[in-house]
Structures are given as structure tokens and as C-alpha cells.
Design a protein around this motif. Structure first.
Motif, PDB file in Angstrom:
ATOM      1  N   SER A 245      -6.169  15.132   4.116  1.00 14.30           N
ATOM      2  CA  SER A 245      -4.770  15.198   3.697  1.00 14.30           C
ATOM      3  C   SER A 245      -4.041  13.907   4.025  1.00 14.30           C
ATOM      4  O   SER A 245      -3.272  13.384   3.202  1.00 14.30           O
ATOM      5  N   ALA A 246      -4.293  13.365   5.215  1.00 13.47           N
ATOM      6  CA  ALA A 246      -3.639  12.117   5.624  1.00 13.47           C
ATOM      7  C   ALA A 246      -3.997  10.980   4.679  1.00 13.47           C
ATOM      8  O   ALA A 246      -3.135  10.162   4.306  1.00 13.47           O
ATOM      9  N   VAL A 247      -5.265  10.905   4.282  1.00 14.34           N
ATOM     10  CA  VAL A 247      -5.705   9.838   3.381  1.00 14.34           C
ATOM     11  C   VAL A 247      -5.136  10.042   1.978  1.00 14.34           C
ATOM     12  O   VAL A 247      -4.595   9.116   1.365  1.00 14.34           O
ATOM     13  N   SER A 248      -5.237  11.254   1.454  1.00 14.84           N
ATOM     14  CA  SER A 248      -4.790  11.494   0.077  1.00 14.84           C
ATOM     15  C   SER A 248      -3.289  11.277  -0.070  1.00 14.84           C
ATOM     16  O   SER A 248      -2.837  10.724  -1.081  1.00 14.84           O
ATOM     17  N   LEU A 249      -2.498  11.662   0.937  1.00 12.36           N
ATOM     18  CA  LEU A 249      -1.054  11.413   0.881  1.00 12.36           C
ATOM     19  C   LEU A 249      -0.757   9.922   0.795  1.00 12.36           C
ATOM     20  O   LEU A 249       0.176   9.496   0.112  1.00 12.36           O
ATOM     21  N   ARG A 250      -1.565   9.131   1.492  1.00 10.64           N
ATOM     22  CA  ARG A 250      -1.306   7.689   1.549  1.00 10.64           C
ATOM     23  C   ARG A 250      -1.857   6.938   0.338  1.00 10.64           C
ATOM     24  O   ARG A 250      -1.727   5.720   0.262  1.00 10.64           O
ATOM     25  N   PHE A 251      -2.456   7.661  -0.574  1.00  9.25           N
ATOM     26  CA  PHE A 251      -2.837   7.062  -1.853  1.00  9.25           C
ATOM     27  C   PHE A 251      -1.775   7.279  -2.926  1.00  9.25           C
ATOM     28  O   PHE A 251      -1.949   6.859  -4.066  1.00  9.25           O
ATOM     29  N   ASP A 266     -13.911   3.643  12.813  1.00 10.65           N
ATOM     30  CA  ASP A 266     -12.665   4.101  12.199  1.00 10.65           C
ATOM     31  C   ASP A 266     -12.600   3.752  10.713  1.00 10.65           C
ATOM     32  O   ASP A 266     -12.334   4.608   9.871  1.00 10.65           O
ATOM     33  N   SER A 267     -12.829   2.485  10.396  1.00  9.22           N
ATOM     34  CA  SER A 267     -12.742   2.115   8.990  1.00  9.22           C
ATOM     35  C   SER A 267     -13.937   2.670   8.199  1.00  9.22           C
ATOM     36  O   SER A 267     -13.817   2.942   7.002  1.00  9.22           O
ATOM     37  N   SER A 268     -15.076   2.862   8.873  1.00 11.81           N
ATOM     38  CA  SER A 268     -16.217   3.493   8.199  1.00 11.81           C
ATOM     39  C   SER A 268     -15.895   4.934   7.822  1.00 11.81           C
ATOM     40  O   SER A 268     -16.242   5.402   6.727  1.00 11.81           O
ATOM     41  N   THR A 269     -15.220   5.628   8.732  1.00 18.26           N
ATOM     42  CA  THR A 269     -14.799   6.995   8.441  1.00 18.26           C
ATOM     43  C   THR A 269     -13.773   6.999   7.320  1.00 18.26           C
ATOM     44  O   THR A 269     -13.804   7.857   6.422  1.00 18.26           O
ATOM     45  N   LEU A 270     -12.853   6.041   7.347  1.00 16.64           N
ATOM     46  CA  LEU A 270     -11.858   5.919   6.280  1.00 16.64           C
ATOM     47  C   LEU A 270     -12.545   5.726   4.930  1.00 16.64           C
ATOM     48  O   LEU A 270     -12.194   6.369   3.936  1.00 16.64           O
ATOM     49  N   LEU A 271     -13.540   4.843   4.898  1.00 18.03           N
ATOM     50  CA  LEU A 271     -14.301   4.621   3.664  1.00 18.03           C
ATOM     51  C   LEU A 271     -14.946   5.918   3.182  1.00 18.03           C
ATOM     52  O   LEU A 271     -14.886   6.253   1.991  1.00 18.03           O
ATOM     53  N   ALA A 272     -15.554   6.633   4.107  1.00 17.58           N
ATOM     54  CA  ALA A 272     -16.228   7.884   3.731  1.00 17.58           C
ATOM     55  C   ALA A 272     -15.243   8.885   3.138  1.00 17.58           C
ATOM     56  O   ALA A 272     -15.544   9.574   2.157  1.00 17.58           O
ATOM     57  N   LEU A 273     -14.053   8.963   3.708  1.00 12.79           N
ATOM     58  CA  LEU A 273     -13.047   9.897   3.212  1.00 12.79           C
ATOM     59  C   LEU A 273     -12.511   9.470   1.854  1.00 12.79           C
ATOM     60  O   LEU A 273     -12.286  10.309   0.973  1.00 12.79           O
ATOM     61  N   LEU A 455      -2.592   7.597  11.809  1.00 11.74           N
ATOM     62  CA  LEU A 455      -1.315   7.801  12.490  1.00 11.74           C
ATOM     63  C   LEU A 455      -0.503   8.926  11.865  1.00 11.74           C
ATOM     64  O   LEU A 455       0.677   9.079  12.184  1.00 11.74           O
ATOM     65  N   ASP A 456      -1.081   9.696  10.979  1.00 13.21           N
ATOM     66  CA  ASP A 456      -0.412  10.896  10.488  1.00 13.21           C
ATOM     67  C   ASP A 456      -0.073  11.770  11.701  1.00 13.21           C
ATOM     68  O   ASP A 456      -0.946  12.100  12.509  1.00 13.21           O
ATOM     69  N   TYR A 457       1.198  12.128  11.839  1.00 13.98           N
ATOM     70  CA  TYR A 457       1.624  12.818  13.064  1.00 13.98           C
ATOM     71  C   TYR A 457       0.902  14.144  13.269  1.00 13.98           C
ATOM     72  O   TYR A 457       0.634  14.544  14.419  1.00 13.98           O
TER      73      TYR A 457
END
Length: 566
Positions: A245-251, A266-273, A455-457
Motif C-alpha cells: 500500500s505504501a508503495v502503490s500510494l507513492r506511485f 531496503d532498495s532491493s525490497t522496494l524493487l521487488a514490491l 516512512l509511511d506512518y
């Protein structure tokens, strides 16, 4: 997105607000707007268009009846959901999150802040009550600097707008002394300059009749105590859904979106998501910086992660010959000390993205603080700098009187568990505040926007509230994140230790850039803060190979750039 500025009081007029906006024009090249009531208030806005690219969303943005005027920097990621809630209350005329913010304020007043999932710094002028309401997001992703000068209250996204209209550029000796002797960057309300303060993260400000009052709106401690109870067997899935949800909102954007990659977890996980959410989107581009030094560059890991994925990779090279000019440019927009060559290398990412028309980038900032990723969380250390064996500081080079001005930096400890108190310190007092300031300035220097899904709260609060063995287990930090990442990445990446060093800063400063470093630092001879003979001695040792840490040398170099370069 954007930059904001304002003047309340007798100085309020068109000329100074335009001067302020001109000095931070890089924050918003798409439109410069202002609204002035002479000698009462002047509001200004530098627009970087991200959502609703039409002129109808230009700022300052007025309510339909003209009572309220808004200037806003940031993004309300959940604006579509809020718009649905507000449709019966407010008739929208744009498709922007700016108007949603204003409508939420009209509906809920200051409690609108708790409805927002986003990064924001904004000010709303009430023409009827002659009152300003200004607020900053939970973690301080977006800046709000202010000062009282010559009978007026001034605010801006950066500090240089104040200097532009004549506010004295006077160092705050206590903050500078603490920086040199303890490696800190000031309290949440402080800057490195006398008379210039920040609105702390999670606070709002009310100005009326020449008086200002500041209130805390985000109570992190209470939020941690009231997190939902999720069954143990469902924890992984719950956190994974929060991450997605945090990633999709920021797209959400009306311009191209990309992401920054290193070879770390961290960025590897971001890539995977990103791949999980947008598996066939070839318009999403990846960026990574490199320096041409295989000891530090992570291009091997980045290329390995991107294999068989549709996202084009943009390597962004930082070379030694461009460091002096780039360091001056970034110093001019940071206005305060920043993080050395890693920040300059990061600047190359935003420069390349802007050249390619990628206006929004995501990165993995914030994971270490929530998930207990730093080595000193294991060692229960009070150290603030990761990855060095000896002290990175040289307080002995300071003049004794100046050294005595350093603050004691007693950080609050609201939690019973020491690990939580260390994490709390890093979220609100040390790591995150300075990283967010570095990142905001360096991205906006190239008119690009940076978003941080970690940093999504909702994610920060839930993960922070979890027991220690969700974060550190069997000596492995960020345990549950690694477990989640392992589903996508495999153990080679998900279990790899944290790598703190990212650039050959110590090698470059003591070799290729040696003459420039020494020339710049020599400008500190004129400062009473230092015993310059001791600086020369330490500098000589560094140049001869005593360079386990280069932080102290960067401190002196950065100070010379900030104080003595015109």
C-alpha cells in the motif's frame, strides 16, 4: 514538490516575496505564484507540477469564497480516498491534492492533519480572522523554516530566501559547536543559523496579531500504544500489505515515476514490491549512482536484481573532477552541513532523472530506523555514525570557549525498552531529520521529487511497536523484513549484512582532491572557532593514511564551503 514562502507584517509586499521565491526557484520551475495584501501578508509558491498539471492547480490556491489562501509543499498520497469522503461537503473544481487538502481543512480544521497520509508543509491564511495556520508532516519530510525579523514573521522551504531579503546570515554557535564535537545537527526546532528555526515534525503553528504559538499534533507515543492486534500467524502478510500500500500510494502522479537502487536490502525490497505491483510497466526506470571504484560501487548487485525485469537501469557516475563544483552547488541549496560524497553521488541520480524527464523518484529511506538496522542497536551504543572503528570527530581542534557552547543533547526516553528509545531518537532527533533534510534539498536542487515508502506512518508505527525479536533475531537485524524479502529476493540478498560505506570519500579527499581540500580548509584560518595549527596536524595525518574516518575532514571542508564561499 514545490517551495513555499510567506511574509506576515509590515514587510509584506510583492518585491520581497518574489525575491524569496527567486532564491528557491529550483524547487518549482513550472510556475511562480504570489498573493499579497500589502503590509499584512504576502504568500508565494514555486510549483513543481506532479498532480493535475493544469494551471487551475497553481498556487497560492484560494477557497471559492476567497476567505482562505493556501500554499502547500508536498503530496497527500491518499487524496483520492479523502476526496470521496469530502465530495458531499465540498464541490471540487480541480483534480489536485492541493484542493483536497484545503477542503479537508475546511471540514475538519486542525484535525485534518491526522487524516493525511503524505509528506507536507503548508500554510493557510484566514482572511476573515487574519490568522495563519501552518503545519508539517509527522516525520518532517518536507521543510518549514521561519524567522522573526524587522517586525515581520517570515517562512520558507529553504533558508537562503531569508538571506536574500536581508536577514543576517549569522551562525548559531551552539549548533555548530555540537556538530563538531558530537556529530549532531541540532534539535528538531533548530537550524545552524541564529534566529532561523524549524517547525518541528508533527507540529503546527498559529500566527495571529503578531503572536505565534506552536502545538504538537502527532503523538507518536500514543500511536505506538494503540496499534491493532494482529495474530502471530498473520503478521507477515499484514506487514507485506502495508508495504504494498505504501508503495502503490507513492506511485500516484501525473508525471513519470522511477526509483533509486543500491545493492542493499531496503532498495532491493522496494524493487521487488514495484515489480510485484507493476510487473510489465516498462515506463518505470531505475537509477543507481557509482564512482568507478569496485570496493564501493554496488552496480553488480543492482544489475543482478534487475535481471529479467522490465525496468531500464540508469547508472549515474560521479567523478572526482566534478566534485568541487557540485559540492559548491549542493552547499548553496543545503544552507547547512550535509552528508559528504554520498550526498553528491546521490545528486547525480536526480540530475540524470530530471534530464530524462523522470520527475518523481522513490527510495528506501526509513527502514533502518523502524526495523532496527544499525549496528549500534545491537551494541547498545550511543554512537550516531555507522561503520567506523575509531571516533569520526576531532573536538580537540576547537577553541576551548567555542567548544564549551555545545549543547548536552539529552534525548527523550519515553519507552521502557532501551532499543525503542534508540529508535525513537533516530526517528525524531538524529538520523531521519538530517537524512530527510539532505534528501529534500538534493532532490529539489534538480527540480525532482523524492518519495519514501518506508516512512509511511502506518508502517513505521506498526513495525516500531513490534517486540524486539521481530526486528533482531539470532543476531540478524531487520529480521521480519528479511523474512518477507526472502520470498522475493533469496537469501544471498535478504540475509546480506548492512554495508555502510557507499563512496570512496576518504580515498578521494586524501588523493585526487587533496589540493582542493587543503585550499578550502585553509579558509578556516580566519575563524576563531578553531586552533588551526591542530587542524593542520590532523589534516596532515589524514593525508598520510590515517583515514579510517573522513568525517572530520568533510566537516571542515563543508564548513568552509558554507561560510567562506561567495
Amino acid at each position: 514538490m514545490c517551495g513555499i514562502a510567506g511574509i506576515l507584517g509590515q514587510l509584506a509586499s510583492k518585491s520581497p516575496i518574489l525575491q524569496m521565491l527567486g532564491s528557491q526557484s529550483h524547487r518549482g520551475p513550472d510556475n511562480t505564484g504570489f498573493w499579497v495584501d500589502d503590509q499584512v501578508i504576502a504568500l508565494g509558491h514555486n510549483r513543481l507540477s506532479i498532480l493535475d498539471l493544469s494551471d487551475s492547480s497553481n498556487q497560492p490556491f484560494q477557497s471559492e469564497n476567497g476567505r482562505y489562501i493556501l500554499v502547500f509543499n508536498g503530496e497527500i498520497y491518499n487524496y483520492l480516498e479523502l476526496k470521496e469522503q469530502l465530495n458531499s461537503f465540498y464541490k471540487f473544481r480541480t483534480s489536485s491534492d492541493t484542493e483536497v487538502l484545503l477542503a479537508a481543512f475546511l471540514k475538519w480544521g486542525d484535525s485534518c492533519l491526522s487524516h493525511f497520509n503524505g509528506m507536507f508543509s503548508f500554510a493557510i491564511w484566514d482572511n476573515l480572522e487574519r490568522k495563519l495556520f501552518a503545519a508539517r508532516d509527522r516525520f518532517g519530510v518536507k521543510p518549514f523554516n521561519y524567522t522573526n525579523w524587522n517586525g515581520s514573521f517570515l517562512f520558507a522551504s529553504e533558508i537562503s530566501p531569508f538571506w536574500k531579503i536581508g536577514v543576517p546570515k549569522t551562525p548559531n554557535p551552539s549548533v555548530w559547536s555540537s556538530y563538531f564535537s558530537k556529530g549532531t545537527y541540532g534539535q528538531p526546532n533548530e537550524t545552524f543559523w541564529n534566529g532561523v528555526e524549524q517547525l518541528p515534525a508533527g507540529h503546527y503553528l498559529i500566527w495571529q496579531d503578531g503572536q505565534q504559538k506552536i502545538f504538537q499534533w502527532y503523538d507518536f507515543f500514543s500511536r505506538i500504544q494503540s496499534q491493532p492486534e494482529v495474530e502471530l500467524k498473520d503478521q507477515e502478510e499484514y506487514i507485506l500489505e502495508l508495504l504494498k500500500s505504501a508503495v502503490s500510494l507513492r506511485f500516484r502522479a501525473d508525471v513519470p515515476v522511477g526509483f533509486n537502487l543500491s545493492g542493499g536490502l531496503d532498495s532491493s525490497t522496494l524493487l521487488a514490491l514495484v515489480y510485484d505491483l507493476f510487473p510489465e510497466n516498462r515506463q518505470i526506470e531505475a537509477f543507481t549512482f557509482l564512482t568507478g571504484d569496485d570496493r564501493y560501487d554496488e552496480i553488480f548487485w543492482v544489475e543482478k536484481m534487475l535481471k529479467d525485469k522490465p525496468f531500464p537501469l540508469n547508472p549515474c557516475m560521479l567523478s572526482t573532477d566534478e566534485v568541487p563544483e557540485l559540492a559548491k552547488k549542493i552547499s548553496d541549496v543545503q544552507n547547512e552541513p550535509f552528508g559528504g560524497l554520498p550526498t553528491l553521488a546521490y545528486a547525480k541520480v536526480f540530475q540524470k532523472a530530471r534530464e530524462k524527464g523522470i520527475i518523481v523518484l522513490l527510495d528506501g529511506q526509513g527502514s533502518d530506523e523502524a526495523w532496527a538496522g544499525y549496528d549500534y542497536y545491537l551494541k547498545k551504543s550511543q554512537n550516531l555514525i555507522q561503520g567506523v572503528k575509531s571516533s569520526p570527530l576531532r573536538p580537540e581542534v576547537l577553541d576551548a570557549n567555542f567548544s564549551s557552547l555545545a549543547s548536552q543533547n539529552q534525548f527523550p526516553k519515553p519507552f521502557e525498552e532501551e532499543l525503542l528509545n534508540l529508535q525513537y531518537r533516530d526517528l525524531f532527533y538524529t538520523k531521519i531529520p538530517r537524512a530527510l533534510r539532505f534528501n529534500d534539498r538534493v532532490s529539489m536542487a534538480f527540480s525532482t521529487e523524492l518519495r519514501e515508502p518506508f516512512l509511511d506512518y502506518r508502517l513505521i508505527e506498526y513495525v516500531f511497536s513490534r517486540p524486539k525479536d521481530f526486528k533482531i533475531k539470532d543476531g540478524k537485524q531487520k529480521w521480519l523484513l528479511r523474512k518477507i524479502a526472502n520470498k522475493y529476493l533469496g537469501e544471498e540478498i535478504s540475509l546480506a549484512p548492512k554495508r555502510p560505506l557507499q563512496t570512496p570519500q576518504r580515498e578521494w579527499l586524501s588523493d585526487n582532491l587533496k589540493d582542493w581540500v587543503c585550499d578550502e580548509i585553509s579558509l578556516l584560518r580566519q575563524d576563531s572557532w578553531f586552533d588551526y595549527a591542530k587542524i593542520e596536524k590532523e589534516l596532515s595525518k589524514f593525508m598520510k593514511g590515517d583515514n579510517d574516518s573522513s568525517f572530520h575532514v568533510w566537516q571542515w571542508l563543508n564548513t568552509a564551503l558554507l561560510l567562506h564561499n561567495k
